[in-house]
Design a protein around this motif. Structure first.
Motif, PDB file in Angstrom:
ATOM      1  N   ARG A  60       0.816  -1.228   0.000  1.00 43.64           N
ATOM      2  CA  ARG A  60       0.000   0.000   0.000  1.00 43.64           C
ATOM      3  C   ARG A  60       0.844   1.270   0.000  1.00 43.64           C
ATOM      4  O   ARG A  60       0.509   2.266   0.655  1.00 43.64           O
ATOM      5  N   GLY A  61       1.970   1.243  -0.692  1.00 47.80           N
ATOM      6  CA  GLY A  61       2.778   2.453  -0.851  1.00 47.80           C
ATOM      7  C   GLY A  61       3.759   2.731   0.256  1.00 47.80           C
ATOM      8  O   GLY A  61       4.444   3.753   0.237  1.00 47.80           O
ATOM      9  N   HIS A  62       3.860   1.843   1.257  1.00 45.78           N
ATOM     10  CA  HIS A  62       4.750   2.102   2.386  1.00 45.78           C
ATOM     11  C   HIS A  62       6.223   2.114   1.959  1.00 45.78           C
ATOM     12  O   HIS A  62       7.028   2.865   2.496  1.00 45.78           O
ATOM     13  N   TRP A  63       6.557   1.226   1.012  1.00 44.87           N
ATOM     14  CA  TRP A  63       7.948   1.143   0.549  1.00 44.87           C
ATOM     15  C   TRP A  63       8.407   2.497   0.010  1.00 44.87           C
ATOM     16  O   TRP A  63       9.489   2.980   0.324  1.00 44.87           O
ATOM     17  N   PHE A  64       7.567   3.141  -0.790  1.00 48.15           N
ATOM     18  CA  PHE A  64       7.932   4.441  -1.338  1.00 48.15           C
ATOM     19  C   PHE A  64       7.920   5.528  -0.274  1.00 48.15           C
ATOM     20  O   PHE A  64       8.711   6.468  -0.315  1.00 48.15           O
ATOM     21  N   SER A  65       7.029   5.406   0.698  1.00 46.95           N
ATOM     22  CA  SER A  65       6.958   6.420   1.758  1.00 46.95           C
ATOM     23  C   SER A  65       8.206   6.417   2.628  1.00 46.95           C
ATOM     24  O   SER A  65       8.568   7.435   3.221  1.00 46.95           O
ATOM     25  N   LEU A  66       8.874   5.273   2.715  1.00 43.78           N
ATOM     26  CA  LEU A  66      10.116   5.204   3.495  1.00 43.78           C
ATOM     27  C   LEU A  66      11.270   5.866   2.767  1.00 43.78           C
ATOM     28  O   LEU A  66      12.309   6.163   3.367  1.00 43.78           O
ATOM     29  N   GLY A  67      11.117   6.091   1.475  1.00 47.79           N
ATOM     30  CA  GLY A  67      12.150   6.777   0.715  1.00 47.79           C
ATOM     31  C   GLY A  67      13.456   6.010   0.616  1.00 47.79           C
ATOM     32  O   GLY A  67      14.528   6.601   0.548  1.00 47.79           O
ATOM     33  N   ALA A  68      13.370   4.677   0.636  1.00 45.93           N
ATOM     34  CA  ALA A  68      14.589   3.866   0.637  1.00 45.93           C
ATOM     35  C   ALA A  68      15.093   3.655  -0.787  1.00 45.93           C
ATOM     36  O   ALA A  68      14.331   3.290  -1.676  1.00 45.93           O
ATOM     37  N   PRO A  69      16.387   3.882  -1.013  1.00 41.96           N
ATOM     38  CA  PRO A  69      16.955   3.659  -2.341  1.00 41.96           C
ATOM     39  C   PRO A  69      17.293   2.184  -2.548  1.00 41.96           C
ATOM     40  O   PRO A  69      17.312   1.397  -1.610  1.00 41.96           O
ATOM     41  N   GLY A  70      17.579   1.837  -3.782  1.00 38.34           N
ATOM     42  CA  GLY A  70      18.063   0.496  -4.071  1.00 38.34           C
ATOM     43  C   GLY A  70      16.949  -0.478  -4.382  1.00 38.34           C
ATOM     44  O   GLY A  70      15.770  -0.217  -4.118  1.00 38.34           O
TER      45      GLY A  70
END
Length: 239
Positions: A212-222
């Motif tokens: 639900r978009g959490h990965w992008f909200s964490l702003g983690a690269p890679g």
């Protein structure tokens, strides 16, 4: 009385009536504001009591979160915030003991509900892996020992390898499938392909979740997989 005089009298009467009505409205609005201010004060006191704190300690917590700590750890609970910013060893110990006691009670309630949930799922949907419809990344375990959150995606062999590594280490963790679009079947399919133990999912030692978009909200690269864990109220990447 001529028409001009009558018009003047009528105008003055209308202005007086409007002014009176406006005064009554303002008075009523003031009374509403006064009435609303009472439960707000009680709410603050009630919140303090929920955490085992005094009204002064709750005010101290609000001051802490209004300062730099609020930016570093915006979602920090009151006991952790007060403990981290404690000025004496005695204060620090007091908040630590309060938090341990509160979390022990919480864990007991959550375990009881987890057992009921597991039994209900096995009864109503035998053989079907449960998917957690979580609105935010929120590990099921206590903040004292937070669970890792593993973000994965389809067609990703390293993701499967990392999930199997965590599973073989007997670690309780939460899996989040990026790109599931809120559909349960892709999550279940991924879990079967990855060899996730259904028994551990039933017991919630491993949970399956929509990202639900959490990965992008964490702003983690890679690239994925990515493993995160909460440290002092903030998500930190482990891999």
């Amino acid at each position: 009385m001529n028409r001009a005089l009558l018009a003047t009298v009528f105008c003055l009467a209308s202005m007086i009536a409007i002014g009176s009505a406006h005064g009554e409205t303002a008075a009523i609005h003031s009374q509403i504001q006064d009435t609303q201010s009472i439960p707000l004060e009680r709410s603050s006191t009630a919140q303090a009591a929920t955490w085992g704190l005094s009204k002064q300690e709750w005010s101290r917590f609000e001051q802490i979160q209004a300062g730099p700590r609020g930016f570093w750890s915006p979602n920090l609970d009151p006991l952790t915030a007060l403990g981290v910013e404690a000025e004496t060893d005695q204060e620090r110990q007091r908040y630590a003991e309060l938090q341990v006691t509160l979390e022990a009670k919480r864990a007991e309630r959550e375990l009881a509900y987890q057992n009921a949930y597991t039994a209900a799922w096995a009864k109503l949907f035998p053989g079907l892996l449960p998917i957690q419809g979580m609105a935010s990344v929120s590990p099921a375990s206590s903040p004292v020992a937070p669970r890792p959150a593993l973000f994965v995606e389809d067609q990703c062999q390293p993701c499967i390898a990392e999930a199997l590594r965590l599973q073989s280490s007997d670690t309780a963790f939460d899996i989040y499938l990026v790109g599931s679009q809120g559909k349960d079947e892709p999550v279940r399919t991924w879990a079967r392909q990855a060899g996730i133990d259904p028994t551990r999912v039933q017991r919630r030692q491993i949970t399956l979740n929509h990202d639900r978009g959490h990965w992008f909200s964490l702003g983690a690269p890679g690239p994925l997989p990515a493993t995160f864990q909460q440290v002092n109220g903030q998500w930190q990447r482990l891999d």
